[in-house]
Design a protein around this motif. Structure first.
Motif, PDB file in Angstrom:
ATOM      1  N   UNK A   1       0.761  -0.978   0.078  1.00  0.00           N
ATOM      2  CA  UNK A   1      -0.058   0.162  -0.086  1.00  0.00           C
ATOM      3  C   UNK A   1       0.957   1.075   0.023  1.00  0.00           C
ATOM      4  N   UNK A   2       0.571   2.019  -1.015  1.00  0.00           N
ATOM      5  CA  UNK A   2       1.762   3.227  -1.088  1.00  0.00           C
ATOM      6  C   UNK A   2       0.949   4.584  -1.217  1.00  0.00           C
ATOM      7  N   UNK A   3       1.664   5.474  -0.495  1.00  0.00           N
ATOM      8  CA  UNK A   3       1.040   6.794  -0.887  1.00  0.00           C
ATOM      9  C   UNK A   3       2.247   7.684  -1.438  1.00  0.00           C
TER      10      UNK A   3
ATOM     11  N   UNK B   1       7.435   5.407   1.079  1.00  0.00           N
ATOM     12  CA  UNK B   1       5.905   5.635   0.787  1.00  0.00           C
ATOM     13  C   UNK B   1       5.108   4.771   1.080  1.00  0.00           C
ATOM     14  N   UNK B   2       5.446   3.613   1.837  1.00  0.00           N
ATOM     15  CA  UNK B   2       4.714   2.619   2.123  1.00  0.00           C
ATOM     16  C   UNK B   2       3.759   3.022   3.585  1.00  0.00           C
ATOM     17  N   UNK B   3       2.582   2.895   3.354  1.00  0.00           N
ATOM     18  CA  UNK B   3       1.593   2.859   4.297  1.00  0.00           C
ATOM     19  C   UNK B   3       0.709   1.799   4.946  1.00  0.00           C
ATOM     20  N   UNK B   4       0.065   1.838   6.049  1.00  0.00           N
ATOM     21  CA  UNK B   4      -0.786   0.742   6.583  1.00  0.00           C
ATOM     22  C   UNK B   4      -1.979   0.623   5.746  1.00  0.00           C
TER      23      UNK B   4
ATOM     24  N   UNK C   1      -3.456  -2.575  -8.402  1.00  0.00           N
ATOM     25  CA  UNK C   1      -4.881  -2.983  -7.979  1.00  0.00           C
ATOM     26  C   UNK C   1      -6.041  -2.167  -7.726  1.00  0.00           C
ATOM     27  N   UNK C   2      -5.365  -0.840  -7.031  1.00  0.00           N
ATOM     28  CA  UNK C   2      -6.389   0.283  -6.916  1.00  0.00           C
ATOM     29  C   UNK C   2      -5.817   1.545  -6.762  1.00  0.00           C
TER      30      UNK C   2
END
Ligand SMILES: Nc1nc2c(ncn2[C@@H]2O[C@H](COP(=O)(O)OP(=O)(O)OP(=O)(O)O)[C@@H](O)[C@H]2O)c(=O)[nH]1
Ligand SMILES: [Mg+2]
Length: 423
Positions: free
Chosen positions: A373-375, A419-422, A393-394
């Protein structure tokens, strides 16, 4: 244009020479001579006869013993040969003694291989590599005052003061070798830059390796829809070709085709093709392609392993692909599987087994991806790289950022750490 090491004669008919050292079986020698015949055929020469001698050791001056050397001329005449070819690399002196005894031109397995390479090299890098290998061969064959080179070329340099002809030739070749190496290094650097652009950095690279004529290029074409040249001859492919390999899931990798191997592959060629072969060694997985209809498949796979060891690829993960199963197979599948666990059986020509192969390749690819999951700042270069290499995926575009759920190549993971987020 790369120079060849051998003078070409019209309608060449060769007498093949071989020695059988202690521990070598008749079959081994026969197989090796058959292969020499194939090499000759690829170089447009017919092998019309053979002469084999059992020896304990070979001297620098005599490939066959003195007595046997005197029989060569008669054997050649009997079969109408106008050329003598040894199944091993000869020293300059060995060439000279056979030439003197027969009055016929003499060449060896290495010079035939170099000749085929010279004919098949098409890119600039390929040509430089072959030229380098040929010159290394020529340099070695100047030893002992044998002036084969100057005789073939009609002299290659102007003598410096106090230099013998041999010294002049040696100096000229060494200078030429130095220049060639520099040119080749530059050409390899350019290729590296280009391949970076193709993002081999982030995608899984599968390298096709195997004996020459095993069907590597046919498999590349089958898997990627390309039209790389294929031919029933030896060393059709010399230059590395990389193609994108797409899977229906949207994942993709890179499939790379390269020069085939052979028994007694000349060291000068391995050295000259170092850069090409190193990129093979650096790929994630080696697809070792083998002609399953070939009675000598086990010996040939052993020769492939030997070369892989020499280029530093001994520890690479490999997948054994037994090709040409549309033809009668040389061994039972069970037998092959017990020697090569996990081997896959295919026909690159008919397409049989290709789906299973693709599935196995994708299993490898899946291991090379992580879901993150990235921001990421939406203007960042990284967004472009993710879009090109990951399976997204999204995606939610916000104020100056984009939130992504994506399967990302592990090779890209380190750069995304911040940039990895929960979830
Ligand atoms: N019957 C049969 N022939 C095949 C198959 N795959 C390849 N061939 C033939 O084998 C020959 C060699 O094929 P290539 O793909 O050029 O082999 P390669 O391994 O790339 O050879 P080099 O580039 O010379 O090292 C050609 O005549 C192909 O048509 C197959 O599955 N079945
Ligand atoms: Mg090929």
């Amino acid at each position: 244009m790369a120079e060849t090491t051998r003078t070409v004669f019209e309608s060449e008919r060769a007498l093949g020479l071989a020695i059988q050292m202690q521990g070598q079986t008749d079959t081994e020698i026969q197989h090796s001579l058959e292969e020499l015949g194939e090499l000759l055929r690829t170089a447009d020469i017919i092998m019309v006869g053979q002469l084999v001698q059992k020896r304990d050791r070979v001297s620098r001056a005599f490939y066959l013993g003195t007595g046997k050397t005197n029989e060569i001329a008669e054997a050649a005449e009997k079969v109408g040969a106008n050329l003598v070819v040894a199944d091993d690399e000869l020293t300059a002196l060995q060439i000279k003694t056979i030439e003197e005894a027969t009055g016929l031109p003499v060449c060896d397995r290495t010079s035939i291989i170099l000749d085929i390479f010279a004919r098949h090299a098409s890119t600039r890098e390929g040509k430089l590599q072959v030229e380098l290998a040929s010159l290394q061969y020529q340099l070695l064959h100047l030893v002992g005052g044998y002036e084969n080179l100057s005789r073939q070329r009609g002299g290659i340099g102007v003598k410096g003061p106090g230099e013998t002809k041999l010294e002049t030739d040696r100096r000229v070749i060494k200078n030429k070798l130095k220049k060639l190496r520099e040119e080749l290094d530059k050409s390899v650097q350019d290729r590296d830059i280009q391949s970076r652009k193709r993002q081999e950095r982030f995608n899984t690279v599968f390298s096709l390796v195997g004996y020459t004529n095993a069907g590597k290029s046919t498999l590349l074409n089958r898997l990627t829809g390309s039209d790389v040249k294929i031919c029933d001859g030896l060393f059709t492919t010399l230059d590395p070709t990389a193609r994108r390999l797409d899977f229906s899931s949207g994942r993709w990798g890179i499939l790379s085709d390269t020069v085939g191997f052979i028994r007694k592959l000349p060291h000068s060629l391995i050295r000259a093709f170092r850069a090409t072969l190193e990129s093979v060694a650096a790929s994630e997985v080696l697809l070792v392609v083998c002609d399953a209809s070939d009675a000598q498949y086990a010996e040939r796979l052993a020769a492939v392993e030997e070369v892989l060891g020499e280029i530093g690829a001994a520890e690479r993960e490999r997948l054994y692909v037994f090709n040409k199963i549309d033809k009668p197979m040389a061994a039972e599948k069970e037998e092959i599987l017990s020697a090569f666990p996990g081997a896959i059986f295919i026909s690159a020509q008919t397409g049989e087994g290709i789906d299973e192969l693709k599935q196995r390749l994708e299993e490898v690819i899946v291991r090379q991806y992580v879901t993150l999951q990235l921001l990421v700042p939406s203007k960042s270069e990284l967004v472009k790289e993710i879009m090109q290499t990951a399976i997204v995926r999204s995606q939610e575009w916000g104020q100056g950022t984009v939130r992504l759920e994506a399967e990302v190549p592990v090779k890209l993971q380190a750069r995304l750490q911040n940039y990895v987020v929960e979830p």
